[in-house]
Design a protein around this motif. Structure first.
Motif, PDB file in Angstrom:
ATOM      1  N   GLY A  76       0.811  -1.209   0.000  1.00 51.67           N
ATOM      2  CA  GLY A  76       0.000   0.000   0.000  1.00 51.67           C
ATOM      3  C   GLY A  76       0.845   1.260   0.000  1.00 51.67           C
ATOM      4  O   GLY A  76       0.534   2.238  -0.676  1.00 51.67           O
ATOM      5  N   GLY A  77       1.941   1.237   0.770  1.00 49.16           N
ATOM      6  CA  GLY A  77       2.848   2.382   0.793  1.00 49.16           C
ATOM      7  C   GLY A  77       3.505   2.613  -0.555  1.00 49.16           C
ATOM      8  O   GLY A  77       3.631   3.759  -1.015  1.00 49.16           O
ATOM      9  N   ALA A  78       3.903   1.526  -1.207  1.00 45.87           N
ATOM     10  CA  ALA A  78       4.532   1.653  -2.526  1.00 45.87           C
ATOM     11  C   ALA A  78       3.548   2.192  -3.555  1.00 45.87           C
ATOM     12  O   ALA A  78       3.891   3.040  -4.383  1.00 45.87           O
ATOM     13  CB  ALA A  78       5.087   0.304  -2.972  1.00 45.87           C
ATOM     14  N   VAL A  79       2.304   1.720  -3.493  1.00 53.43           N
ATOM     15  CA  VAL A  79       1.275   2.219  -4.409  1.00 53.43           C
ATOM     16  C   VAL A  79       1.030   3.706  -4.153  1.00 53.43           C
ATOM     17  O   VAL A  79       0.899   4.499  -5.090  1.00 53.43           O
ATOM     18  CB  VAL A  79      -0.035   1.396  -4.258  1.00 53.43           C
ATOM     19  N   ARG A  82       3.853   5.698  -5.627  1.00 57.69           N
ATOM     20  CA  ARG A  82       3.735   5.765  -7.087  1.00 57.69           C
ATOM     21  C   ARG A  82       2.676   6.786  -7.505  1.00 57.69           C
ATOM     22  O   ARG A  82       2.872   7.550  -8.450  1.00 57.69           O
ATOM     23  CB  ARG A  82       3.390   4.405  -7.671  1.00 57.69           C
ATOM     24  N   ARG A  83       1.554   6.812  -6.791  1.00 58.02           N
ATOM     25  CA  ARG A  83       0.507   7.787  -7.121  1.00 58.02           C
ATOM     26  C   ARG A  83       0.981   9.213  -6.881  1.00 58.02           C
ATOM     27  O   ARG A  83       0.631  10.126  -7.617  1.00 58.02           O
ATOM     28  CB  ARG A  83      -0.743   7.512  -6.295  1.00 58.02           C
ATOM     29  N   PHE A  84       1.779   9.396  -5.831  1.00 56.05           N
ATOM     30  CA  PHE A  84       2.251  10.733  -5.474  1.00 56.05           C
ATOM     31  C   PHE A  84       3.392  11.200  -6.366  1.00 56.05           C
ATOM     32  O   PHE A  84       3.421  12.347  -6.792  1.00 56.05           O
ATOM     33  CB  PHE A  84       2.689  10.740  -4.003  1.00 56.05           C
ATOM     34  N   GLY A  86       4.711   9.263  -9.176  1.00 52.57           N
ATOM     35  CA  GLY A  86       4.710   8.714 -10.540  1.00 52.57           C
ATOM     36  C   GLY A  86       5.734   7.627 -10.737  1.00 52.57           C
ATOM     37  O   GLY A  86       5.833   7.076 -11.828  1.00 52.57           O
ATOM     38  N   GLU A  87       6.497   7.293  -9.701  1.00 52.49           N
ATOM     39  CA  GLU A  87       7.524   6.248  -9.805  1.00 52.49           C
ATOM     40  C   GLU A  87       7.380   5.261  -8.663  1.00 52.49           C
ATOM     41  O   GLU A  87       7.024   5.615  -7.555  1.00 52.49           O
ATOM     42  CB  GLU A  87       8.914   6.862  -9.782  1.00 52.49           C
ATOM     43  N   TRP A  88       7.708   4.006  -8.978  1.00 51.93           N
ATOM     44  CA  TRP A  88       7.678   2.942  -7.972  1.00 51.93           C
ATOM     45  C   TRP A  88       8.938   3.044  -7.100  1.00 51.93           C
ATOM     46  O   TRP A  88      10.037   3.159  -7.621  1.00 51.93           O
ATOM     47  CB  TRP A  88       7.625   1.590  -8.673  1.00 51.93           C
ATOM     48  N   PRO A  89       8.778   2.991  -5.764  1.00 58.73           N
ATOM     49  CA  PRO A  89       9.971   3.077  -4.915  1.00 58.73           C
ATOM     50  C   PRO A  89      10.807   1.798  -5.014  1.00 58.73           C
ATOM     51  O   PRO A  89      10.267   0.708  -5.163  1.00 58.73           O
ATOM     52  CB  PRO A  89       9.386   3.231  -3.504  1.00 58.73           C
ATOM     53  N   ASP A  90      12.114   1.962  -4.931  1.00 53.13           N
ATOM     54  CA  ASP A  90      13.031   0.810  -4.990  1.00 53.13           C
ATOM     55  C   ASP A  90      13.271   0.243  -3.623  1.00 53.13           C
ATOM     56  O   ASP A  90      13.309   0.852  -2.639  1.00 53.13           O
ATOM     57  CB  ASP A  90      14.367   1.209  -5.617  1.00 53.13           C
TER      58      ASP A  90
END
Length: 90
Positions: A76-79, A82-84, A86-90
């Motif tokens: 949920g945090g990663a999603v 990404r919404r905030f 625009g990129e997926w966290p590594d």
């Protein structure tokens, strides 16, 4: 946002989410243990009055709940990141 900056920015978010996940998982485990066993307290590994089966069942249930809650919160945090960003966290 650069990859290095993104990792640094996500660290406090990930830490806060982890602490929250631990608190939620602890609460969920206690409630499920009450329903499953009828006992208010889960056994500790050093509880002399509890048998191996009960201790191992409690540990397995607790581990499964913690892992599932942690996965839900991390995902949920990663999603959210990404919404905030625009990129997926590594």
């Amino acid at each position: 946002m650069s990859s290095k900056l993104q990792k640094v920015a996500y660290k406090p978010v990930g830490l806060a989410l982890g602490l929250g996940a631990g608190a939620i998982a602890g609460f969920v485990f206690k409630e499920i243990w009450k329903l499953a066993s009828g006992d208010d307290d889960a056994p500790n590994a050093t509880d002399e009055d509890r048998g191996w089966g009960e201790i191992l069942a409690a540990a397995a249930l607790q581990g499964a709940i913690f892992a599932a809650v942690r996965a839900l919160v991390d995902r949920g945090g990663a999603v959210g990141v990404r919404r905030f960003t625009g990129e997926w966290p590594d």
